[in-house]
Design a protein around this motif. Structure first.
Motif, mmCIF file in Angstrom:
data_model
loop_
_atom_site.group_PDB
_atom_site.id
_atom_site.type_symbol
_atom_site.label_atom_id
_atom_site.label_comp_id
_atom_site.label_asym_id
_atom_site.label_seq_id
_atom_site.Cartn_x
_atom_site.Cartn_y
_atom_site.Cartn_z
ATOM 1 N N UNK A 107 51.337 61.134 71.210
ATOM 2 C CA UNK A 107 51.390 62.239 70.407
ATOM 3 C C UNK A 107 50.959 63.597 71.239
ATOM 4 N N UNK A 108 51.183 64.921 70.598
ATOM 5 C CA UNK A 108 51.054 65.912 71.440
ATOM 6 C C UNK A 108 49.295 66.096 71.481
ATOM 7 N N UNK A 109 48.879 66.737 72.723
ATOM 8 C CA UNK A 109 47.319 67.070 72.953
ATOM 9 C C UNK A 109 46.871 68.342 71.854
ATOM 10 N N UNK A 110 46.177 68.179 71.045
ATOM 11 C CA UNK A 110 45.867 69.452 70.141
ATOM 12 C C UNK A 110 44.447 69.563 70.506
ATOM 13 N N UNK A 111 43.801 68.582 71.125
ATOM 14 C CA UNK A 111 42.180 69.284 71.339
ATOM 15 C C UNK A 111 41.285 68.902 70.038
ATOM 16 N N UNK A 112 41.370 69.507 69.150
ATOM 17 C CA UNK A 112 40.710 69.243 67.471
ATOM 18 C C UNK A 112 41.184 67.808 67.426
ATOM 19 N N UNK A 113 40.480 67.058 67.289
ATOM 20 C CA UNK A 113 40.966 65.695 66.511
ATOM 21 C C UNK A 113 40.002 64.656 66.801
ATOM 22 N N UNK A 114 40.492 63.136 66.629
ATOM 23 C CA UNK A 114 39.473 62.352 66.954
ATOM 24 C C UNK A 114 38.779 62.333 68.216
ATOM 25 N N UNK A 115 39.502 62.699 69.269
ATOM 26 C CA UNK A 115 38.544 62.797 70.390
ATOM 27 C C UNK A 115 37.581 63.649 70.647
ATOM 28 N N UNK A 116 37.875 64.468 70.271
ATOM 29 C CA UNK A 116 36.414 65.657 70.155
ATOM 30 C C UNK A 116 35.521 65.128 69.354
ATOM 31 N N UNK A 117 35.690 64.575 68.212
ATOM 32 C CA UNK A 117 34.691 64.073 67.421
ATOM 33 C C UNK A 117 34.006 63.068 68.047
ATOM 34 N N UNK A 118 34.599 62.123 68.755
ATOM 35 C CA UNK A 118 33.817 60.717 69.179
ATOM 36 C C UNK A 118 33.081 61.545 70.508
ATOM 37 N N UNK A 119 33.511 62.316 70.976
ATOM 38 C CA UNK A 119 32.603 62.989 72.391
ATOM 39 C C UNK A 119 31.319 63.770 71.797
ATOM 40 N N UNK A 120 31.782 64.690 70.649
ATOM 41 C CA UNK A 120 30.524 65.074 70.208
ATOM 42 C C UNK A 120 29.578 64.531 69.735
ATOM 43 N N UNK A 121 30.164 63.195 68.710
ATOM 44 C CA UNK A 121 29.214 62.189 68.226
ATOM 45 C C UNK A 121 28.368 61.590 69.503
ATOM 46 N N UNK A 122 29.045 61.074 70.472
ATOM 47 C CA UNK A 122 28.353 60.423 71.643
ATOM 48 C C UNK A 122 27.217 61.342 72.175
ATOM 49 N N UNK A 123 27.419 62.489 72.187
ATOM 50 C CA UNK A 123 26.472 63.479 72.856
ATOM 51 C C UNK A 123 25.309 63.788 71.882
ATOM 52 N N UNK A 124 25.604 63.717 70.647
ATOM 53 C CA UNK A 124 24.511 63.688 69.458
ATOM 54 C C UNK A 124 23.793 62.478 69.350
ATOM 55 N N UNK A 125 24.189 61.181 69.619
ATOM 56 C CA UNK A 125 23.378 60.303 69.343
ATOM 57 C C UNK A 125 22.776 59.450 70.775
ATOM 58 N N UNK A 126 23.273 60.188 71.911
ATOM 59 C CA UNK A 126 22.645 59.692 73.082
ATOM 60 C C UNK A 126 21.238 59.876 73.113
ATOM 61 N N UNK A 127 20.523 61.251 72.769
ATOM 62 C CA UNK A 127 19.165 61.122 72.849
ATOM 63 C C UNK A 127 18.302 60.013 72.191
ATOM 64 N N UNK A 128 18.840 59.652 70.832
ATOM 65 C CA UNK A 128 18.431 58.541 69.909
ATOM 66 C C UNK A 128 18.127 57.488 70.630
#
Lengths: 332, 287
Positions: free
Chosen positions: A177-198
């Motif tokens: 599919x077309x690369x849109x930036x906003x989407x599942x991948x961005x959510x995964x990366x953000x979530x990964x950064x956010x749970x890393x400290x925990x």
């Protein structure tokens, strides 16, 4: 009469520990300050339990109309249409599960590595600032992550990460599919950064609980540092790392604002990480304040109820695991 | 048994060791990058939009330049205050009860309840308050404050408990031996002994709720103007940042960054401050 008066001290002791013996010895009045203080504290503590139960009950009551209307179909259909009044949560559940699991897959190896490095290898002057940076990640408000994800991370993914992925791995459904930036991948990366400290913080605690002698024994037998880490540290902390992982999962499931801002808010079930999606938490943030009908409000409440129960289960499980690890070390 | 040294194998082990240590170090440095990236961006994007108007004006209409977030700053202050006057005493009471009075099975259950409450997604707390308060009385600062309170309680309770446990038992015994009633021992001797720690926990709880957005979306809602009373829909910094960020107007986006900068500064300063407060005395001199 004799029998009853014998029991009075025991009953008193049950109601307020220590009071009966004090009475017998000093024959003085009950200390009302003590009594009020004690019961006040006790009531405030148990009120928390009542609060939790009433949360479960109220949200369940709010979601009843939707459960009546749709029954089990609510969980296995993926229509979410306020015009036709059809509501099914499958796509939301899919989005929540996939984004959280992928984030865990990304965050756990990094967190374990960071915890190992900070605890066992890094010198003091390095581990302090690094540890501070990583702990600070937990303090940044989720809305700021969302802002950063929307204006910095998503364009970066669209321009520099997704095109090469599409070129080389585009034949798999994961990166089509077309690369849109906003989407599942961005959510995964953000979530990964956010749970890393925990996850990092809990792993560090687990590693710290391992007796020093275990590590020294491994080194003394001629192991290299890496072998020592494998034999003495990692092998005996599987359960602790599992607990940390599940706790991280619990955080990822309920994360709302950051995900809402970067996932695209479109209830799709698509294998591609490029496509937009929707999670249970993000649809609540999006639609709850402006729901058109009572049925939609109830369907959203049902989503909240599901999310609530799942996060209670996951976190309860994680606490039990972490507790078991702690008591193991205490007794051993 | 004699083990023959195998030089090739030794070499392999040494290289594997070096490789592993280097990659662990590399991953750790990588893990510290997100914080640097985020803070650099927030500062560079937000600093330009910060000016006097930002703190004194209310938002201008869509697409118009100028205006600020004064109403959101005041609103956030009110919400945090409302959350604190409920959440801090309640949380401290639970913490004191857990540390000083409860034993055995009940304390385990209560601790579990506190942990579970801490792990409830904040958006779910928002929905609970919506059903409890907003459905009857409409959007209000009280409703927003109530949801912030529910987030603060477990945080304050856990940190109070931990800090009280650090106070040595013989201090309590000394107090009781003097014939001081137990509640006075707890309130006048034990709690002051852990004062710094408890203040730290409270400050961290305030920092935590200052950035909460999700539970405010449909409890205190939002407001483009100053609220006249606490019973009205009230603007707050996080919700205003959210509204501005998805608006698509350049000037509002800039102000969203400025708001994010203020929030991050607030949170980081509190965190740094608590570290200084909690640093054991004398340790700094040894190094």
């Amino acid at each position: 009469m004799e029998v009853v008066s014998k029991w009075i001290p025991f009953v008193l002791e049950r109601i307020m520990p220590g009071i009966s013996s004090a009475r017998r010895i000093r024959r003085r009045e009950v200390n009302w300050g003590d009594r009020v203080f004690y019961y006040g504290l006790k009531a405030s503590a148990w009120a928390l339990g009542a609060l939790l139960l009433s949360m479960i009950f109220l949200i369940w009551k709010m979601s009843l109309p939707a459960f009546h209307q749709f029954g089990w179909r609510f969980f296995i259909t993926n229509d979410w249409n306020s015009v036709t009044g059809e509501f099914g949560a499958l796509a939301l559940i899919y989005g929540t599960v996939v984004s959280s699991l992928a984030a865990i897959g990304l965050a756990v190896p990094v967190s374990v590595a960071v915890a190992l490095f900070l605890n066992e290898l890094a010198p003091e002057w390095l581990s302090r600032p690094l540890g501070f940076f990583i702990e600070m990640l937990a303090a940044i408000p989720s809305i700021v992550y969302g802002l950063w994800g929307l204006f910095v991370l998503a364009p970066f993914l669209r321009n520099y990460i997704q095109p090469p992925l599409a070129d080389y791995l585009g034949f798999t459904p994961l990166f089509s599919g077309p690369p849109m930036g906003v989407g599942m991948m961005a959510a995964v990366v953000i979530l990964a950064i956010m749970i890393m400290p925990t996850i990092t913080a809990i792993c560090r605690e687990v590693f710290r609980a391992i007796p020093r002698s275990n590590k020294e024994a491994a080194l003394g037998l001629g192991a290299t540092r890496w072998e020592m880490l494998k034999i003495a540290v990692l092998r005996s902390s599987h359960t602790g790392i599992l607990g940390a992982t599940i706790l991280g999962l619990g955080r990822a499931l309920g994360e709302t604002m950051a995900v809402t801002m970067v996932i695209g808010n479109n209830p799709l079930i698509s294998a591609s990480f490029f496509s937009s999606g929707q999670t249970m938490a993000s649809i609540l943030a999006n639609q709850y304040a402006e729901a058109d009908s009572l049925l939609q409000l109830s369907a959203l409440s049902a989503v909240a109820f599901t999310l609530f129960l799942v996060s209670l289960l996951i976190n309860g499980l994680a606490r039990l695991i972490v507790w078991r690890v702690h008591s193991q070390y205490k007794s051993g | 048994m004699i083990v023959k040294r195998n030089p090739l194998r030794e070499k392999k082990r040494r290289w594997l060791n070096r490789f592993a240590i280097c990659s662990l170090a590399g991953i750790s440095l990588l893990g510290a990058l997100p914080f640097l990236f985020i803070s650099v961006y927030v500062v560079s994007m937000g600093f330009g939009a910060l000016n006097w108007d930002f703190f004194t004006m209310i938002p201008k209409g869509p697409g118009e330049a100028g205006g600020g977030m004064a109403n959101s700053i005041l609103g956030s202050g009110a919400l945090i205050f409302l959350g604190s006057i409920g959440g801090i005493p309640w949380g401290m009471a639970v913490g004191i009860y857990l540390s000083e009075y409860s034993r055995g099975k009940t304390s385990k259950i209560l601790r579990f309840v506190v942990d579970l409450l801490a792990s409830v997604p904040s958006i779910v707390i928002g929905i609970f308050i919506y059903g409890l308060i907003v459905m009857r009385y409409g959007f209000s600062a009280y409703a927003g404050g109530a949801s912030l309170m529910m987030i603060m309680i477990p945080v304050v309770a856990r940190s109070t408990e931990e800090m009280l446990k650090l106070v040595p038992g013989h201090i309590r015994e000394a107090g009781l031996a003097l014939g001081i009633p137990r509640w006075k021992v707890v309130l006048r001797i034990v709690v002051p002994g852990a004062k710094m720690g408890i203040i730290t926990g409270v400050m961290l709880a305030v920092a935590r709720v200052a950035g909460e957005t999700a539970p405010l979306l449909f409890t205190s809602f939002g407001n483009q103007f100053h609220s006249r009373s606490l019973g009205q829909a009230t603007a707050s910094m996080p919700v205003q940042i959210y509204t501005f960020a998805k608006s698509g107007f350049y000037d509002w986006e800039r102000q969203a960054w400025a708001g994010a900068l203020v929030l991050v500064l607030f949170v980081v300063v509190i965190n740094l401050f608590t570290r200084i407060l909690l640093r054991p005395r004398g340790v700094g001199n040894e190094h």
